[in-house]
Design an enzyme around this catalytic site. Structure first.
Site, PDB file in Angstrom:
ATOM      1  N   GLY A 147       0.810  -1.219   0.000  1.00 31.60           N
ATOM      2  CA  GLY A 147       0.000   0.000   0.000  1.00 31.60           C
ATOM      3  C   GLY A 147       0.838   1.261   0.000  1.00 31.60           C
ATOM      4  O   GLY A 147       0.622   2.176  -0.802  1.00 31.60           O
ATOM      5  N   GLY A 149       4.480   1.180   0.146  1.00 32.15           N
ATOM      6  CA  GLY A 149       5.755   0.969  -0.555  1.00 32.15           C
ATOM      7  C   GLY A 149       5.660   1.274  -2.045  1.00 32.15           C
ATOM      8  O   GLY A 149       6.650   1.670  -2.667  1.00 32.15           O
ATOM      9  N   GLU A 167      10.361  -7.106  -4.702  1.00 28.19           N
ATOM     10  CA  GLU A 167       9.052  -7.471  -4.124  1.00 28.19           C
ATOM     11  C   GLU A 167       8.869  -8.974  -4.307  1.00 28.19           C
ATOM     12  O   GLU A 167       9.078  -9.486  -5.404  1.00 28.19           O
ATOM     13  CB  GLU A 167       7.951  -6.656  -4.832  1.00 28.19           C
ATOM     14  CG  GLU A 167       6.525  -7.120  -4.634  1.00 28.19           C
ATOM     15  CD  GLU A 167       6.034  -7.105  -3.186  1.00 28.19           C
ATOM     16  OE1 GLU A 167       6.052  -6.039  -2.553  1.00 28.19           O
ATOM     17  OE2 GLU A 167       5.646  -8.191  -2.694  1.00 28.19           O
ATOM     18  N   ALA A 214      13.965  -9.444  -0.625  1.00 26.40           N
ATOM     19  CA  ALA A 214      14.845  -8.282  -0.412  1.00 26.40           C
ATOM     20  C   ALA A 214      16.177  -8.710   0.199  1.00 26.40           C
ATOM     21  O   ALA A 214      17.247  -8.252  -0.225  1.00 26.40           O
ATOM     22  CB  ALA A 214      14.153  -7.280   0.500  1.00 26.40           C
ATOM     23  N   TYR A 244       6.923  -9.551   6.800  1.00 29.51           N
ATOM     24  CA  TYR A 244       8.193  -9.710   6.075  1.00 29.51           C
ATOM     25  C   TYR A 244       8.401 -11.192   5.778  1.00 29.51           C
ATOM     26  O   TYR A 244       8.467 -12.017   6.691  1.00 29.51           O
ATOM     27  CB  TYR A 244       9.341  -9.175   6.931  1.00 29.51           C
ATOM     28  CG  TYR A 244      10.688  -9.160   6.232  1.00 29.51           C
ATOM     29  CD1 TYR A 244      11.164  -7.994   5.618  1.00 29.51           C
ATOM     30  CD2 TYR A 244      11.479 -10.304   6.181  1.00 29.51           C
ATOM     31  CE1 TYR A 244      12.402  -7.986   4.984  1.00 29.51           C
ATOM     32  CE2 TYR A 244      12.709 -10.301   5.550  1.00 29.51           C
ATOM     33  CZ  TYR A 244      13.170  -9.130   4.958  1.00 29.51           C
ATOM     34  OH  TYR A 244      14.398  -9.118   4.326  1.00 29.51           O
ATOM     35  N   CYS A 385      -0.629  17.048  -0.008  1.00 28.26           N
ATOM     36  CA  CYS A 385       0.205  18.226  -0.265  1.00 28.26           C
ATOM     37  C   CYS A 385       0.719  18.765   1.068  1.00 28.26           C
ATOM     38  O   CYS A 385      -0.072  19.086   1.957  1.00 28.26           O
ATOM     39  CB  CYS A 385      -0.626  19.290  -0.992  1.00 28.26           C
ATOM     40  SG  CYS A 385       0.280  20.782  -1.373  1.00 28.26           S
ATOM     41  N   GLY A 467       0.156  -5.256  16.274  1.00 28.65           N
ATOM     42  CA  GLY A 467       1.130  -6.118  15.582  1.00 28.65           C
ATOM     43  C   GLY A 467       2.526  -5.734  16.030  1.00 28.65           C
ATOM     44  O   GLY A 467       2.784  -5.507  17.212  1.00 28.65           O
TER      45      GLY A 467
END
Ligand code: NAD
Length: 542
Positions: A147, A149, A167, A214, A244, A385, A467
């Site tokens: 979302g 990243g 990814e 990664a 992860y 902004c 979490g």
């Protein structure tokens, strides 16, 4: 807005909006009850939400918030992640993210400008300037296309930086290629490097999504002595169980074993994160600029390696402390608005307006031009902004007038990310390394939410971590709707000025003299002066 965060969210079927498990409501029965309550809500009533569940409607008054929300605020042993997971499994709580349960999430655009500003400051400070010609041939290495990243390659491209984003989930890569946020999808590192070199030789900027883990890819680059100019990561590393994927795991195995063997998965994830951080540190030694992008990557690595590794791992700075705090000192932060008509022409009216309103800060108009060119619409048309103290309320009031005279066809909602000057306490993200050591003091978001409710904001939220963020953070969120009425104008002016005003005072209080400019001494006041007390330690000692 509740429906919109689900529409643009990562896994609406599970009510998950972003940041691994950040949810809009605790469960579907709770979600349905919330919608019913909102539809029935009368003037002078406030819907009370507790950890994503509606607990009741309280008689307040017409100027009071329509919704107040508190999520997972816990103390003592209740605030650890184990207790969180147990309670979440029993349906007693949830992780509400920052903007997920406060219904303020606007898709990947939400952090886009933050990442853009951050990369721009890095380019100016470390790469000899942020011009496209200076950045030609340079690149960003990162990971995670979820979302938040997925904003990374878009922000890099806006500046003229190429990128490789690693990814594990091929669907996430394809989704962003289809949305125009990535140029190509690669399956092999060699192919990605070849395509990037070819693009650079032709003077092109290239955004590559590389399928892989990664940890493995960062280590493979180190082994080949390939060093990115800038290196970071935005996997959901804050959650070692659900955020992860450890090296050596397929997605399917990870999803099965995080339920059956959560401890094993957590420790494998932390071990992989530690290896990835090790590769990032080697790249730093070879000249890369590294930073942590707000996902507790360093905390997880230290948890695996032990406290003795802390000083080495912390050579990677957090993005807020290193690059963005000077903006927060002036109350400048991630403001946003959503046009509730759903009509992109209404968004264009606000874009034109804001581009013309702040000539003393040309970067505002520059950003709007870039956003118009590079940011695809997701859900209700919205714009993020970075605006400061006095600027936000000035814009909101001008928009309220345009709603009143029907130039804009429906109300416009104003909000911001919780990671803002007054709204956030997180000693590893928003408030890392505060000058007075007040990194973990959560009085500020609590004061902020009280002020916002007192000012009659339409939605006020106080969220704590869940979490992997359990026990790590507390934040305040706010939304105010410009519906064209005078009462809305009063609410917008009071709430938005109180919010940025407290943000300036929070930084002044922590010893940031830079905040004085926004507070009205020795600089521009933008018409919204603040008053403050300055009681020094010498005074009370005496
Ligand atoms: P998300 O859960 O939507 O996405 C995470 C992505 O990482 C997924 O696509 C997943 O497949 C991928 N991934 C997981 N493990 C991987 C691995 N080993 N290698 C490669 N890819 C892997 O999360 P999100 O909403 O994108 O948020 C990412 C992180 O950023 C979270 O920790 C979140 O809390 C943090 N965040 C930071 C900011 C900020 O201001 N910088 C703002 C919001 C969120």
């Amino acid at each position: 807005m509740f429906e919109n965060v689900l529409e643009v969210g990562e896994n609406p079927a599970e009510l998950v909006v972003y940041a691994s498990l950040g949810k809009a409501a605790r469960s579907w029965p709770h979600a349905k009850a919330i919608v019913r309550a909102l539809l029935d809500l009368e003037e002078g009533e406030t819907l009370v939400l507790q950890s994503g569940a509606p607990v009741g409607v309280i008689a307040t008054h017409a100027g009071a918030p329509m919704v107040v929300s508190a999520v997972n605020n816990t103390v003592g042993r209740w605030s650890g992640s184990d207790r969180f997971y147990e309670r979440a499994d029993r349906g007693e709580t949830m992780w509400g993210g920052l903007t997920a349960a406060a219904w303020q999430y606007i898709g990947r655009q939400g952090v886009l400008q933050g990442t853009y500003e951050l990369l721009r400051i890095i380019a100016e400070r470390h790469l000899g300037g942020a011009t496209a010609s200076n950045l030609a041939g340079r690149w960003l290495l990162t990971a995670g296309l979820g979302g938040m990243g997925s904003s990374q390659p878009i922000s890099a491209r806006m500046l003229g930086l190429s990128s490789i984003t690693v990814e594990v989930d091929g669907d996430k890569i394809r989704r962003l290629v289809d949305a125009g946020g990535l140029d190509v999808a690669c399956e092999r590192l060699d192919d990605a490097l070849q395509q990037m070199n070819a693009a650079h030789q032709q003077g092109r900027v290239l955004a590559i999504g590389l399928r892989g883990n990664a940890c493995d890819v960062f280590e493979a680059l180190v082994a080949r002595s390939v060093t990115a100019d800038v290196v970071t990561d935005q996997t959901a590393a804050h959650d070692a169980r659900y955020g992860y994927v450890p090296s050596g795991y397929t997605i399917e195995r990870w999803m099965a074993e995080r339920e059956s063997e959560p401890r094993v998965v957590e420790s494998a994830a932390r071990a992989s994160i530690a290896r990835q951080v090790g590769a990032m540190l080697t790249m730093c030694d070879r000249g890369a600029i590294a930073f942590e992008n707000g996902n507790n990557l360093r905390v997880q690595a230290i948890e695996h390696l032990g406290e003795s590794a802390s000083s080495t791992v912390m050579r990677i700075p957090g993005f807020m402390e290193a690059y963005l705090r000077t903006l927060f000192c002036r109350g400048i932060g991630p403001f946003r608005w959503v046009v509730l008509s759903g009509d992109e022409r209404d968004l264009a009216v606000v874009d034109d307006l804001v581009s013309a309103m702040f000539p003393a800060r040309p970067e505002v108009a520059d950003w709007i031009a870039l956003a118009r060119r590079y940011v695809p619409v997701q859900g209700l048309p919205a714009r993020s902004c970075w605006l400061g103290h006095g600027e936000r309320s000035a814009l909101a009031l001008a928009v309220n007038d345009l709603v009143a005279d029907a130039t804009i066809t429906a109300p416009v909602l104003f909000s911001r990310d919780h990671l803002d000057a007054a709204g956030m306490t997180n000693p590893r993200i928003g408030t890392e390394g505060m000058r007075d050591g007040s990194d973990g003091v959560t009085d500020w978001p609590l004061l902020d939410s009280m002020l916002l409710a007192a000012c009659g904001a339409d939605l006020v939220a106080v969220h704590s971590g869940g979490g992997g963020y359990s026990g790590w953070m507390q934040s305040a969120g706010v939304s105010v709707v410009a519906d064209g009425t005078a009462a809305a104008g009063d609410r917008l002016k009071r709430a938005l000025d109180a919010d940025t005003g407290l943000g300036v005072l929070r930084h002044l209080n922590a010893g940031y003299g830079e905040a004085l400019e926004a507070a009205g001494r020795g600089g521009e006041t933008r018409g919204v002066p603040l008053a403050w007390f300055d009681v020094k330690k010498e005074d009370y000692d005496a």
